[in-house]
Scaffold this active site. Structure first.
Site, mmCIF file in Angstrom:
data_model
loop_
_atom_site.group_PDB
_atom_site.id
_atom_site.type_symbol
_atom_site.label_atom_id
_atom_site.label_comp_id
_atom_site.label_asym_id
_atom_site.label_seq_id
_atom_site.Cartn_x
_atom_site.Cartn_y
_atom_site.Cartn_z
ATOM 1 N N SER A 1 53.374 -10.009 -17.620
ATOM 2 C CA SER A 1 54.051 -8.757 -17.299
ATOM 3 C C SER A 1 53.600 -8.221 -15.958
ATOM 4 C CB SER A 1 53.731 -7.725 -18.390
ATOM 5 O OG SER A 1 54.132 -6.428 -18.008
ATOM 6 N N TYR B 1 47.659 -2.726 -22.952
ATOM 7 C CA TYR B 1 48.714 -3.749 -22.924
ATOM 8 C C TYR B 1 48.586 -4.619 -21.676
ATOM 9 C CZ TYR B 1 53.236 -5.851 -21.971
ATOM 10 O OH TYR B 1 54.230 -6.740 -21.647
ATOM 11 N N LYS C 1 47.545 -8.732 -21.185
ATOM 12 C CA LYS C 1 48.366 -9.719 -20.476
ATOM 13 C C LYS C 1 47.561 -10.416 -19.374
ATOM 14 C CE LYS C 1 52.193 -9.673 -22.693
ATOM 15 N NZ LYS C 1 52.644 -10.892 -23.403
#
Length: 328
Positions: free
Chosen positions: A117, A141, A145
């Site tokens: 991402s 998050y 990643k």
């Protein structure tokens, strides 16, 4: 060669599964159906229900399906939720990836595509984000990643597995209405929800150093994103050996939130003001737009669809699920 797509019944995953199958690749899906929808998949794509934290289920799937390559999309992906539930995100996104990599290396899988991402970059202060732009994620998050990329590349080097990490920017649109995103976590469906409720979409901040004062973002059509996965999978298959690749997957074009709001109003026929301006949100960078040079060079891939097609196709999917939107 059979490609196993984890999370393949999800919004992005179903597009990837269909694109690869339609291109002639042998494809199967592994999904726990917690957010996925089995009906998104055509009947000729096998679906194995299981969790990436379940090593025994992974071993069975890899063996029964004779998997030789994996596209890993299964993950939790809500930035705000990750701030509230960091332990859950590290468990499911990072520990789940660890369990999956243990299973695929034991099974002798030689190709691995990882869904990453643009959240790994945080708030980059550059005109175009390249793959060498420093990674400074701001949420759990984004951290999962980035750490996931490290783990994938290290495992690939240690076990002779070819790997590719694809850093998505803002994904939107749908190949067909029934495949559209069912969540309301991104700006386009958030605008749709406000319009459906008879309210005005919100813009957070109009005093940024951009042409119209609102944030500028890079949007990529989910069909183009699916084609990028196909290109990455074929690149790994063709190179016949270990190696790693990390590329941005974006349009390379910036669209301001104001421009997007005006386009949504036009496409939906919304009669009221296109948007209402609210104070800035903490942590929002003025501009985040991808450089697509490396993806074009290494994958022979570039996006074909524009933001209008993203909004139009997303609206068709929204109206399929929320027919009251058409009456508004």
């Amino acid at each position: 060669m059979t490609w196993l797509i984890t999370g393949g019944a999800g919004y992005i995953g179903a597009h990837v599964a269909r694109a690869m199958a339609e291109a002639g690749e042998s494809v199967a899906v592994y999904d726990d159906i917690s957010n996925g929808v089995s009906g998104r998949l055509p009947p000729d794509i096998p679906l194995f229900e299981g969790d990436v934290l379940d090593r025994a289920a992974l071993d069975r799937a890899l063996d029964e399906l004779n998997v030789t390559g994996v596209v890993h999309l299964a993950a939790k992906k809500q930035v705000g939720q990750s701030v509230e539930e960091p332990l859950r995100y590290y468990r499911e996104n990072l520990h789940g990836l660890t369990v999956l990599l243990e299973a695929v290396t034991a099974a002798g899988v030689k190709n691995f595509v990882f869904s990453s991402s643009a959240a790994v970059y945080g708030t980059p202060d550059v005109e175009l984000v390249t793959e060498s732009t420093p990674c400074l994620p701001l949420s759990p998050y984004g951290e999962t990643k980035l750490a996931g990329e490290w783990l994938v590349r290290a495992t690939g080097r240690a076990h002779g597995m070819a790997t590719a990490c694809l850093r998505y920017f803002n994904v939107a649109g749908a190949a067909r209405p029934e495949l559209s995103d069912t969540g309301v976590f991104n700006v386009i469906p958030m605008f749709f929800e406000k319009i459906t409720e008879g309210d005005t979409p919100l813009i957070f901040g109009d005093d940024y150093p951009t042409p119209d004062g609102t944030c500028v973002r890079d949007y990529i059509h989910v069909e183009d994103l699916a084609e990028a996965h196909l290109a990455a999978a074929r690149r790994l298959s063709a190179q016949q050996g270990a190696g790693d690749l990390t590329v941005n997957i974006g349009s390379g074009e910036g669209v301001s939130v104001r421009e997007l709001a005006d386009l949504v109003a036009e496409v939906t026929g919304h009669q009221g003001p296109s948007a209402k301006v609210m104070p800035r949100r903490a942590g929002d960078p003025a501009r985040v737009v991808a450089s697509g040079e490396l993806a074009a060079k290494e994958l022979g891939w570039s996006p074909r669809q524009d933001v209008r097609s993203m909004v139009t196709s997303a609206w068709e999917g929204w109206c399929l699920r929320r027919p009251e939107a058409l009456r508004g």
